[in-house]
Design a protein around this motif. Sequence first.
Motif, PDB file in Angstrom:
ATOM      1  N   SER A 221       0.848  -1.191   0.000  1.00  0.00           N
ATOM      2  CA  SER A 221       0.000   0.000   0.000  1.00  0.00           C
ATOM      3  C   SER A 221       0.885   1.244   0.000  1.00  0.00           C
ATOM      4  O   SER A 221       1.555   1.548   0.992  1.00  0.00           O
ATOM      5  CB  SER A 221      -0.930   0.011   1.219  1.00  0.00           C
ATOM      6  N   SER A 222       0.858   1.975  -1.118  1.00  0.00           N
ATOM      7  CA  SER A 222       1.758   3.120  -1.274  1.00  0.00           C
ATOM      8  C   SER A 222       1.371   4.296  -0.383  1.00  0.00           C
ATOM      9  O   SER A 222       2.217   5.110  -0.006  1.00  0.00           O
ATOM     10  CB  SER A 222       1.782   3.570  -2.740  1.00  0.00           C
ATOM     11  N   GLY A 223       0.088   4.398  -0.032  1.00  0.00           N
ATOM     12  CA  GLY A 223      -0.358   5.523   0.780  1.00  0.00           C
ATOM     13  C   GLY A 223      -0.062   5.378   2.252  1.00  0.00           C
ATOM     14  O   GLY A 223       0.002   6.364   2.987  1.00  0.00           O
ATOM     15  N   SER A 224       0.127   4.148   2.722  1.00  0.00           N
ATOM     16  CA  SER A 224       0.402   3.926   4.142  1.00  0.00           C
ATOM     17  C   SER A 224       1.791   3.351   4.380  1.00  0.00           C
ATOM     18  O   SER A 224       2.179   3.114   5.527  1.00  0.00           O
ATOM     19  CB  SER A 224      -0.655   2.999   4.752  1.00  0.00           C
ATOM     20  N   ASN A 225       2.538   3.113   3.294  1.00  0.00           N
ATOM     21  CA  ASN A 225       3.920   2.612   3.403  1.00  0.00           C
ATOM     22  C   ASN A 225       3.982   1.291   4.156  1.00  0.00           C
ATOM     23  O   ASN A 225       4.851   1.069   5.005  1.00  0.00           O
ATOM     24  CB  ASN A 225       4.820   3.647   4.081  1.00  0.00           C
ATOM     25  N   THR A 226       3.041   0.414   3.836  1.00  0.00           N
ATOM     26  CA  THR A 226       2.957  -0.865   4.528  1.00  0.00           C
ATOM     27  C   THR A 226       2.691  -2.000   3.537  1.00  0.00           C
ATOM     28  O   THR A 226       2.301  -1.774   2.390  1.00  0.00           O
ATOM     29  CB  THR A 226       1.822  -0.875   5.568  1.00  0.00           C
ATOM     30  N   VAL A 227       2.897  -3.212   4.036  1.00  0.00           N
ATOM     31  CA  VAL A 227       2.488  -4.415   3.315  1.00  0.00           C
ATOM     32  C   VAL A 227       1.539  -5.186   4.217  1.00  0.00           C
ATOM     33  O   VAL A 227       1.888  -5.518   5.361  1.00  0.00           O
ATOM     34  CB  VAL A 227       3.697  -5.295   2.933  1.00  0.00           C
ATOM     35  N   SER A 228       0.347  -5.444   3.709  1.00  0.00           N
ATOM     36  CA  SER A 228      -0.625  -6.246   4.455  1.00  0.00           C
ATOM     37  C   SER A 228      -0.452  -7.712   4.077  1.00  0.00           C
ATOM     38  O   SER A 228      -0.272  -8.041   2.898  1.00  0.00           O
ATOM     39  CB  SER A 228      -2.054  -5.802   4.123  1.00  0.00           C
TER      40      SER A 228
END
Length: 383
Positions: free
Chosen positions: A252-259
């Motif tokens: 997720s580019s907007g939250s700088n995370t990987v789910s």
Amino acid sequence: MKNLGLALIFACVVVPASTLAQNAYITNNGANTVSVIATASNTVVGSPIPVGLAPLGVAVTPDRRKVFVANHASNTVSVIDTATNAVSATISVGASPFGVAVTPDGSKVYVAHDSTPGAVSVIDIATNMVVGSQIPVSAPAVGVVVAPDGSKVYVTTAIRAGRGIGGVSVIDAATNTVIATIFLDRVNDGVAVTPDGRKVYVAASPSGHIGRPANVSVVDAATNAVIATVPVGFSPFGVAVTADGSKVYVASSGSNTVSVIDAATNAVIATVPVGLGAAGVAVTPDGSKVYVANERSNTVSVIGTATNTVIGSPIPVGDQPVAFGLFIQPAPKFAGVPGAKNCHGASVSALATKFGGLNAAAAALGFPGVQGLQDAVRAFCGG
């Protein structure tokens, strides 16, 4: 025969599959290059490979010998020879190519065009030529993936400036015609199919999606119906499924995370912080590591799947890495039968015959030398 005998001696050395050389090809959108990362050492190999303007999508052929790169601003697809890590061909396609995907038999490449109206081109790998007419889809096309059996192609489409209907177009690979459209009314980017071909995962954001919650739509491939929506971070982009089909990784580019999604329950079981602007994501063939291109950090993060935490330091690459697609070389396959007593001998003999020697085979298949090729054969045969 000398090389063959040497190969059989090397075969006595048992090397874990995790040490095998499998390169990750990272498109650097702002630098017009591709960086090559050796996944065994997590180091960049050689100099960046110059390609076309604004490269985005990337896909590696099943035989590991070619990499196809979509150059969004050049309206071309670059073909990289993995033996030399140099561009061997440049193919003119339609406007704004975005995602690319190779068929399981290695015969064709599907190219999604982020243009209005949306379309998909088909490249014949044997000739490096576009074949037939473009396949029209419902809106600008972004992501593309081919079903494991090669029968269907799934193409995500996105609403652009209020135009088009976002969703997933399903293409019959035998006729190259759209046979179904799954309307999601969203900006849809990455797409992945489970190894059994039963489920399709689509990264979906609402229209005007910046900063707004988003999800992954789960589609039943048999009915083309959405069977679940999984909340993830802001602006999900890349999606990848592990080889055993147990987990789905969503950048997720907007939250700088990987789910991390449990594919059995379609629930998020972990959220991993990575670099800024998490974009493309891919899993190593053995399922031990996940690579994430961080577009705004100019790095690649590596996640260990055993703990779902980042391992080591971020790997510096070129400007604005995107790496949208299956950018890691697949595990090699050989002529022998895994588990059979003569698997190694049969595999080595076939390689020596096909390529005129093991040195030539190693070079053609992208290995640094005969030893690396031997390690791969040993892992394929099961020790």
